[in-house]
Write a protein that holds these residues in place. Structure first.
Motif, PDB file in Angstrom:
ATOM      1  N   THR A 113      -3.272   1.338  -7.546  1.00  0.00           N
ATOM      2  CA  THR A 113      -4.132   2.390  -6.968  1.00  0.00           C
ATOM      3  C   THR A 113      -3.434   3.257  -5.925  1.00  0.00           C
ATOM      4  O   THR A 113      -3.871   4.370  -5.671  1.00  0.00           O
ATOM      5  CB  THR A 113      -5.381   1.781  -6.289  1.00  0.00           C
ATOM      6  OG1 THR A 113      -4.941   0.935  -5.214  1.00  0.00           O
ATOM      7  CG2 THR A 113      -6.207   0.963  -7.266  1.00  0.00           C
ATOM      8  N   GLN A 114      -2.377   2.725  -5.298  1.00  0.00           N
ATOM      9  CA  GLN A 114      -1.772   3.461  -4.176  1.00  0.00           C
ATOM     10  C   GLN A 114      -0.542   4.258  -4.620  1.00  0.00           C
ATOM     11  O   GLN A 114       0.516   4.193  -3.988  1.00  0.00           O
ATOM     12  CB  GLN A 114      -1.409   2.484  -3.049  1.00  0.00           C
ATOM     13  CG  GLN A 114      -2.651   1.790  -2.459  1.00  0.00           C
ATOM     14  CD  GLN A 114      -2.311   0.791  -1.373  1.00  0.00           C
ATOM     15  OE1 GLN A 114      -1.222   0.241  -1.337  1.00  0.00           O
ATOM     16  NE2 GLN A 114      -3.262   0.529  -0.475  1.00  0.00           N
ATOM     17  N   HIS A 115      -0.703   4.977  -5.723  1.00  0.00           N
ATOM     18  CA  HIS A 115       0.375   5.827  -6.242  1.00  0.00           C
ATOM     19  C   HIS A 115      -0.144   7.238  -6.492  1.00  0.00           C
ATOM     20  O   HIS A 115      -1.327   7.418  -6.769  1.00  0.00           O
ATOM     21  CB  HIS A 115       0.896   5.271  -7.565  1.00  0.00           C
ATOM     22  CG  HIS A 115       1.876   4.152  -7.407  1.00  0.00           C
ATOM     23  ND1 HIS A 115       3.113   4.319  -6.819  1.00  0.00           N
ATOM     24  CD2 HIS A 115       1.798   2.843  -7.763  1.00  0.00           C
ATOM     25  CE1 HIS A 115       3.761   3.162  -6.831  1.00  0.00           C
ATOM     26  NE2 HIS A 115       2.990   2.253  -7.386  1.00  0.00           N
ATOM     27  N   ILE A 117     -17.504  -0.742  16.564  1.00  0.00           N
ATOM     28  CA  ILE A 117     -18.333  -1.947  16.474  1.00  0.00           C
ATOM     29  C   ILE A 117     -17.410  -3.032  15.931  1.00  0.00           C
ATOM     30  O   ILE A 117     -17.022  -2.999  14.763  1.00  0.00           O
ATOM     31  CB  ILE A 117     -19.524  -1.713  15.512  1.00  0.00           C
ATOM     32  CG1 ILE A 117     -20.361  -0.537  16.006  1.00  0.00           C
ATOM     33  CG2 ILE A 117     -20.342  -2.985  15.371  1.00  0.00           C
ATOM     34  CD1 ILE A 117     -21.469  -0.113  15.034  1.00  0.00           C
ATOM     35  N   SER A 118     -17.001  -3.971  16.787  1.00  0.00           N
ATOM     36  CA  SER A 118     -15.901  -4.877  16.419  1.00  0.00           C
ATOM     37  C   SER A 118     -16.157  -6.296  16.868  1.00  0.00           C
ATOM     38  O   SER A 118     -16.881  -6.541  17.836  1.00  0.00           O
ATOM     39  CB  SER A 118     -14.594  -4.432  17.088  1.00  0.00           C
ATOM     40  OG  SER A 118     -14.345  -3.067  16.868  1.00  0.00           O
ATOM     41  N   THR A 119     -15.467  -7.211  16.202  1.00  0.00           N
ATOM     42  CA  THR A 119     -15.475  -8.605  16.639  1.00  0.00           C
ATOM     43  C   THR A 119     -14.254  -8.903  17.499  1.00  0.00           C
ATOM     44  O   THR A 119     -14.320  -9.728  18.405  1.00  0.00           O
ATOM     45  CB  THR A 119     -15.447  -9.544  15.420  1.00  0.00           C
ATOM     46  OG1 THR A 119     -14.396  -9.111  14.547  1.00  0.00           O
ATOM     47  CG2 THR A 119     -16.774  -9.535  14.696  1.00  0.00           C
ATOM     48  N   ASN A 173      -5.007  -7.689   6.349  1.00  0.00           N
ATOM     49  CA  ASN A 173      -4.819  -6.251   6.449  1.00  0.00           C
ATOM     50  C   ASN A 173      -4.021  -5.880   7.687  1.00  0.00           C
ATOM     51  O   ASN A 173      -2.864  -6.253   7.802  1.00  0.00           O
ATOM     52  CB  ASN A 173      -6.158  -5.516   6.379  1.00  0.00           C
ATOM     53  CG  ASN A 173      -6.774  -5.647   4.995  1.00  0.00           C
ATOM     54  OD1 ASN A 173      -6.069  -5.860   4.021  1.00  0.00           O
ATOM     55  ND2 ASN A 173      -8.076  -5.521   4.888  1.00  0.00           N
ATOM     56  N   THR A 174      -4.634  -5.175   8.647  1.00  0.00           N
ATOM     57  CA  THR A 174      -3.879  -4.675   9.797  1.00  0.00           C
ATOM     58  C   THR A 174      -3.595  -5.761  10.831  1.00  0.00           C
ATOM     59  O   THR A 174      -3.013  -5.469  11.871  1.00  0.00           O
ATOM     60  CB  THR A 174      -4.656  -3.542  10.494  1.00  0.00           C
ATOM     61  OG1 THR A 174      -5.879  -4.091  11.007  1.00  0.00           O
ATOM     62  CG2 THR A 174      -4.976  -2.412   9.514  1.00  0.00           C
ATOM     63  N   VAL A 175      -4.025  -6.987  10.562  1.00  0.00           N
ATOM     64  CA  VAL A 175      -3.927  -8.052  11.554  1.00  0.00           C
ATOM     65  C   VAL A 175      -2.976  -9.159  11.088  1.00  0.00           C
ATOM     66  O   VAL A 175      -3.358 -10.020  10.301  1.00  0.00           O
ATOM     67  CB  VAL A 175      -5.329  -8.670  11.810  1.00  0.00           C
ATOM     68  CG1 VAL A 175      -5.240  -9.798  12.826  1.00  0.00           C
ATOM     69  CG2 VAL A 175      -6.312  -7.603  12.254  1.00  0.00           C
TER      70      VAL A 175
HETATM   71  N1  LIG Z   1       0.542   1.272   4.270  1.00  0.00           N
HETATM   72  C1  LIG Z   1      -0.563   0.702   3.815  1.00  0.00           C
HETATM   73  N2  LIG Z   1      -1.752   1.030   4.376  1.00  0.00           N
HETATM   74  C2  LIG Z   1      -2.879   0.448   3.928  1.00  0.00           C
HETATM   75  C3  LIG Z   1      -2.849  -0.476   2.860  1.00  0.00           C
HETATM   76  C4  LIG Z   1      -1.585  -0.797   2.273  1.00  0.00           C
HETATM   77  O1  LIG Z   1      -1.480  -1.611   1.321  1.00  0.00           O
HETATM   78  N3  LIG Z   1      -0.472  -0.196   2.785  1.00  0.00           N
HETATM   79  N4  LIG Z   1      -4.026  -1.012   2.420  1.00  0.00           N
HETATM   80  C5  LIG Z   1      -5.253  -0.253   2.645  1.00  0.00           C
HETATM   81  C6  LIG Z   1      -6.422  -1.080   2.333  1.00  0.00           C
HETATM   82  S1  LIG Z   1      -6.464  -1.729   0.745  1.00  0.00           S
HETATM   83  C7  LIG Z   1      -7.431  -1.304   3.195  1.00  0.00           C
HETATM   84  S2  LIG Z   1      -8.842  -2.103   2.644  1.00  0.00           S
HETATM   85  C8  LIG Z   1      -7.378  -0.810   4.592  1.00  0.00           C
HETATM   86  C9  LIG Z   1      -7.999  -1.812   5.591  1.00  0.00           C
HETATM   87  O2  LIG Z   1      -8.539  -1.144   6.620  1.00  0.00           O
HETATM   88  P1  LIG Z   1      -9.673  -1.747   7.615  1.00  0.00           P
HETATM   89  O3  LIG Z   1     -10.728  -2.378   6.824  1.00  0.00           O
HETATM   90  O4  LIG Z   1     -10.059  -0.638   8.535  1.00  0.00           O
HETATM   91  O5  LIG Z   1      -8.843  -2.793   8.456  1.00  0.00           O
HETATM   92  P2  LIG Z   1      -8.920  -4.354   8.761  1.00  0.00           P
HETATM   93  O6  LIG Z   1      -7.553  -4.710   9.170  1.00  0.00           O
HETATM   94  O7  LIG Z   1      -9.492  -5.099   7.616  1.00  0.00           O
HETATM   95  O8  LIG Z   1      -9.881  -4.440  10.025  1.00  0.00           O
HETATM   96  C10 LIG Z   1      -9.755  -5.525  10.920  1.00  0.00           C
HETATM   97  C11 LIG Z   1     -10.694  -5.392  12.086  1.00  0.00           C
HETATM   98  O9  LIG Z   1     -12.053  -5.490  11.668  1.00  0.00           O
HETATM   99  C12 LIG Z   1     -12.862  -6.032  12.710  1.00  0.00           C
HETATM  100  N5  LIG Z   1     -13.777  -7.019  12.142  1.00  0.00           N
HETATM  101  C13 LIG Z   1     -13.471  -8.139  11.469  1.00  0.00           C
HETATM  102  N6  LIG Z   1     -14.603  -8.779  11.070  1.00  0.00           N
HETATM  103  C14 LIG Z   1     -15.637  -8.031  11.493  1.00  0.00           C
HETATM  104  C15 LIG Z   1     -17.057  -8.126  11.371  1.00  0.00           C
HETATM  105  O10 LIG Z   1     -17.606  -9.070  10.783  1.00  0.00           O
HETATM  106  N7  LIG Z   1     -17.784  -7.110  11.927  1.00  0.00           N
HETATM  107  C16 LIG Z   1     -17.222  -6.087  12.610  1.00  0.00           C
HETATM  108  N8  LIG Z   1     -18.005  -5.125  13.088  1.00  0.00           N
HETATM  109  N9  LIG Z   1     -15.898  -5.991  12.764  1.00  0.00           N
HETATM  110  C17 LIG Z   1     -15.124  -6.928  12.191  1.00  0.00           C
HETATM  111  C18 LIG Z   1     -11.946  -6.688  13.706  1.00  0.00           C
HETATM  112  O11 LIG Z   1     -12.093  -5.994  14.930  1.00  0.00           O
HETATM  113  C19 LIG Z   1     -10.541  -6.514  13.099  1.00  0.00           C
HETATM  114  O12 LIG Z   1      -9.597  -6.184  14.085  1.00  0.00           O
HETATM  115  O13 LIG Z   1      -6.012  -0.541   4.941  1.00  0.00           O
HETATM  116  C20 LIG Z   1      -5.365   0.352   4.045  1.00  0.00           C
HETATM  117  N10 LIG Z   1      -4.069   0.758   4.552  1.00  0.00           N
END
Ligand SMILES: Nc1nc2c(c(=O)[nH]1)N[C@H]1C(S)=C(S)[C@@H](COP(=O)(O)OP(=O)(O)OC[C@H]3O[C@@H](n4cnc5c(=O)[nH]c(N)nc54)[C@H](O)[C@@H]3O)O[C@H]1N2
Ligand SMILES: Nc1nc2c(c(=O)[nH]1)N[C@H]1C(S)=C(S)[C@@H](COP(=O)(O)OP(=O)(O)OC[C@H]3O[C@@H](n4cnc5c(=O)[nH]c(N)nc54)[C@H](O)[C@@H]3O)O[C@H]1N2
Ligand SMILES: [Mo]
Length: 770
Positions: free
Chosen positions: A377-379, A496-498, A659-661
């Motif tokens: 998907t990321q192409h 809105i975060s945990t 993901n970012t963590v």
């Molecule tokens: N270069 C590059 N970039 C990418 C990708 C890649 O493969 N390469 N992948 C992409 C993809 S597939 C995705 S899905 C995105 C991910 O992007 P996001 O979904 O925005 O990022 P996450 O790292 O999943 O978010 C983590 C944060 O969510 C919060 N959190 C965790 N659980 C909960 C909860 O129950 N409630 C609330 N309110 N907050 C919560 C915490 O504060 C945590 O720090 O990144 C994308 N970016």
């Protein structure tokens, strides 16, 4: 050496040979080690034993489906699910004292890993204009501040509402309702960076944005492709399904530039044989493909199938199905015959015999499934690639029958449900009509902003207000420096975060942290204890209910936060019972049941064991696209080529991150320990580029006429990726992904194909191997 802000310093890097199998005893032991470090033994046990059980917690990890209730294992979770849940259930806490000790700019220099490790957020915090610190604020004042910003906008389109895929159906529904009642469709989500390309291509060709297979289909397929995904790390429970399929006689073809551990061999930790035995060999065939070669691969297979039909008319293609259910076959077939073999071989890096062997396997199989994820998907040409996969499936009638179909494997546990609930900047008119009928307001019809367009609009000064329901937008988005600068132009940013992450440190003039309950925690409202619902990758909707005591008495649920904010902001302008919604989430589900097809009688049906299976019209032979039939498409050949002296870089996940963590700096299956700042390069390319193992290099991305983008100080690790390709971890490399480098049609960032050169930098340390 200058370090980019927020980067973890290189520790002692150790490289060992990549693992040839996934899961098994070390995996479970590793998860428990992590659990015990983060939480008490009791909390760990409580969360894990209810995970993925009827009435328990849905794993906050990936969106893989659970087996039917009678077939679930007592420990129906994987190593990584255990890590994610315990990351949330940690006993560490941060509140006012922490933010007094650490300014925003200091936090901005900390690594993603460090920020996450500080613990759970416990009270609402505000950073006021001109200040460099967060200070406590009452919920009442926080809502006033947010509402007064929102009501003073010149247009509701100056506000953006981001959602990450961990949000529940109910929270997502309330969020989109609030945004639309306010008057905007600016609803970007993580899916824009994840499976947007799948949604686009599948809508167009099959009339559904979702996959068409169930777990049962997988168990009964006789040929399964696993393309562009790393299930051993990212969807470990998929390996159990593949294992079962193999036991039933299926063959599996893995397509990947990396020989990922989980694709090779799997030791199932939930079976005694998995603990002691050699495990199941997963892939019967491994296609070691160049990055971005999948379009050419499927074009090659399709051409071979058409030619096989020429020599054995009526025996190869599903003529009746093509006649009754599809459109566009002739145009597709004429075009497919024009694709040159030289091009196919150059794009894939495979031999023609390898592709002919795949054709033979396909012709010997009655039930074929294709699974895919981010490697597809990321192409730039992701949408045509997925259309070509659909062509491939249609040719032999591999959709709509048991054991067949398209399986985009979703990432976040509820990313698919959020879309079902209306989190999309371009929801179709029938959904908006239903909202109008149900709530009596006129939802905006003009399309809103997706993730990439949000950043562009911010850069142009068109966005004043940004609020995120979960996630880590600035780290997930491409072009980190551009994104961060854009975010800082907002008047107000709120999350809105945990847990703490980098997005909290990249602030608008005013910034708010709104701490919330996680999925593991009990949620008690005016009408009693509540549950929420989620939808997995196979369109099953079921409940999830936490058991743990909330991390702090000051936490509000996501739904409480959104309902209170909506009430304060809209002040009765729309006839929406926000108070009732907050008191009883069942009231939200009642409304959803009138709006979302397939969720009628939602409250009653969702609590049954196994939940609700949403219908997929494709499996009834109904295609809700423009032509009312499954659509064959003619796709222009495309291949990726880095100029001389450059490589095609993909950015991916390690085994130890969500993901970012990042949780640790290790990537056990790939044999990388102690540092995430590594770039995996084919040994022949290492030599050809005049580099050596362990050498320090900057990754420099070149894009059109832009100035170079640079990620500093990575170590070269010789690794069996395909020639001309390289791999490094996300999010450290997001700084290299140009904002304007997006997939055609879906506008998804091209995180798996960045043209880079490796620039040696001076450094004393060297890599140890062992
Ligand atoms: N270069 C590059 N970039 C990418 C990708 C890649 O493969 N390469 N992948 C992409 C993809 S597939 C995705 S899905 C995105 C991910 O992007 P996001 O979904 O925005 O990022 P996450 O790292 O999943 O978010 C983590 C944060 O969510 C919060 N959190 C965790 N659980 C909960 C909860 O129950 N409630 C609330 N309110 N907050 C919560 C915490 O504060 C945590 O720090 O990144 C994308 N970016
Ligand atoms: N433990 C854990 N689980 C997760 C996540 C996590 O961060 N940690 N994230 C969740 C999310 S949001 C998502 S979207 C999914 C992501 O799940 P994946 O898509 O498996 O994630 P990535 O790490 O991005 O891996 C991409 C895979 O595609 C391969 N690949 C890259 N380019 C190409 C190509 O051009 N062609 C082919 N054929 N293959 C290619 C890579 O080598 C790698 O094996 O995982 C989910 N599950
Ligand atoms: Mo994702």
């Amino acid at each position: 050496m200058k370090k980019a802000p927020g980067e973890e310093p290189n520790e002692a890097l150790t490289v060992t040979p990549p693992k040839k199998w996934a899961a098994g005893v070390p995996a479970v032991a590793h998860a428990l080690e992590y659990s015990l470090e983060e939480t008490s033994v009791r909390r760990t046990g409580e969360t894990l034993l209810t995970m993925n059980q009827v009435g328990g917690i849905d794993c906050p990890g990936c969106a893989w489906a659970d087996p039917s209730p009678g077939d679930r294992h007592r420990n129906e979770y994987c190593e990584n699910g255990a890590k994610h849940i315990n990351d949330e259930a940690t006993s560490r806490r941060i509140g006012a004292d922490f933010f007094r000790e650490h300014t925003v700019s200091e936090l901005g220099r900390r690594s993603d890993k460090w920020l996450n490790q500080q613990g759970r957020l416990t009270e609402p915090m505000v950073k006021r204009p001109g200040s460099d610190s967060y200070e406590p604020i009452s919920w009442h004042d926080a809502f006033d501040l947010l509402a007064s910003e929102l009501t003073s906008l010149d247009s509701p389109d100056e506000a953006v509402f981001y959602t990450s895929g961990r949000a529940s159906n109910e929270a997502a529904f309330v969020l989109q309702l609030f945004a639309r009642a306010l008057g905007t469709n600016n609803l970007p989500d993580c899916s824009n960076m994840c499976h947007e390309s799948s949604g686009f291509a599948l809508h167009e060709t099959l009339g559904t944005g979702k996959g068409t297979v169930s777990l049962d289909d997988l168990h009964h397929a006789d040929l399964i492709f696993v393309v562009g995904q790393n299930p051993g790390t990212n969807h470990p429970r998929q390996l159990s399904a593949l294992e079962e399929a193999k036991r039933n006689g299926a063959r599996i073809i893995a397509v990947n530039p990396l020989p990922e551990a989980g694709l090779l061999r799997f030791k199932n930790p939930q079976k005694p044989s998995g603990v002691i035995g050699k495990g199941t060999q997963i892939a019967d065939r491994f296609l070691h493909i160049r990055n971005g070669g999948d379009l050419a691969l499927f074009q090659g297979i399709n051409r071979l199938l058409l030619e096989a039909e020429d020599s054995r008319p009526g025996e190869v293609l599903a003529r009746d199905f093509i006649e009754s259910d599809t459109k566009g076959f002739e145009e597709f077939a004429a075009h497919a015959r024009t694709i040159e073999w030289n091009d196919i071989l150059a794009a894939t890096g495979l031999g023609r015999e390898e592709i002919e062997q795949v054709r033979d396997e396909v012709m010997g199989s009655q039930r074929v499934i294709v699974c895919w994820a981010m490697g597809i998907t990321q192409h730039k040409h992701a949408v045509p690639t997925i259309r070509e996969i659909v062509n491939f499936l249609l040719l032999r009638g591999n959709v709509g029958r048991a054991g067949t179909g398209a399986c985009p494997v979703r990432g976040h546990s509820n990313v698919q449900g959020d879309r079902t609930m209306g989190i999309w900047e371009q929801m179709p008119d029938d959904f908006l009509d239903s909202l109008q009928e149900e709530f009596g307001f006129d939802p905006p019809r003009a399309h809103g902003l997706d993730s990439v367009n949000t950043i562009r609009a911010m850069r142009e000064g068109r966005i004043k207000f940004f609020i995120a329901l979960a996630g880590n937008f600035v780290r997930a988005a491409p072009d980190s420096e551009v994104t961060e600068e854009a975010m800082r132009t907002c008047r107000l940013t709120a999350h809105i975060s945990t847990k703490l992450n980098r997005s909290h440190t990249v602030c608008g003039e005013t910034a708010l942290i709104l701490p919330t309950l996680g999925r593991t925690e009990v949620d008690i409202q005016a009408d009693g204890e509540q549950f929420v619902t989620v939808e997995n990758s196979m369109s099953e909707v079921h409940t999830t209910q936490g058991r743990l005591k909330p991390a702090s008495p000051l936490l509000l649920s996501e739904i409480s936060i959104l309902c209170r904010l909506a009430r304060r902001t809209l002040d009765g302008t729309a006839d929406i019972p926000w108070e009732e919604f907050e008191a009883d989430y069942g009231a939200i589900r009642d409304h959803i049941s009138h709006i979302v097809p397939g969720l009628h009688d939602f409250n009653r049906r969702v609590t049954r064991p196994g939940g609700i299976q949403l219908p997929n019209a494709v499996n009834e032979g109904v295609y809700h696209n423009d032509v009312g039939k499954a659509l064959f498409t003619a796709n222009d050949f495309a291949m990726l080529q880095a100029p001389e002296g450059h490589l095609l870089l993909q950015t991916l996940r390690s085994h130890d991150q969500w993901n970012t963590v990042p949780y640790t700096s290790n990537d056990r299956y790939r044999g990388i320990h102690g540092s995430r700042r590594v770039v995996l390069v084919n040994p022949e390319d290492v030599a050809a580029l005049g580099l050596s193992a362990g050498q320090h290099v900057d990754l420099v991305s070149v894009w059109r006429d832009d100035p170079d983008r640079r990620a500093e100080d990575f170590r070269v690790v010789p690794y069996p990726t395909t020639r001309g390709c390289a791999a490094a971890y996300y999010p450290e490399t997001n700084v290299l992904v140009p904002l304007d480098s997006v997939a055609d049609k879906s506008n998804q960032p091209t995180s798996k194909a960045i043209v880079v050169r490796l620039e040696p930098v001076a450094s004393p340390a060297s890599v140890s191997t062992g």
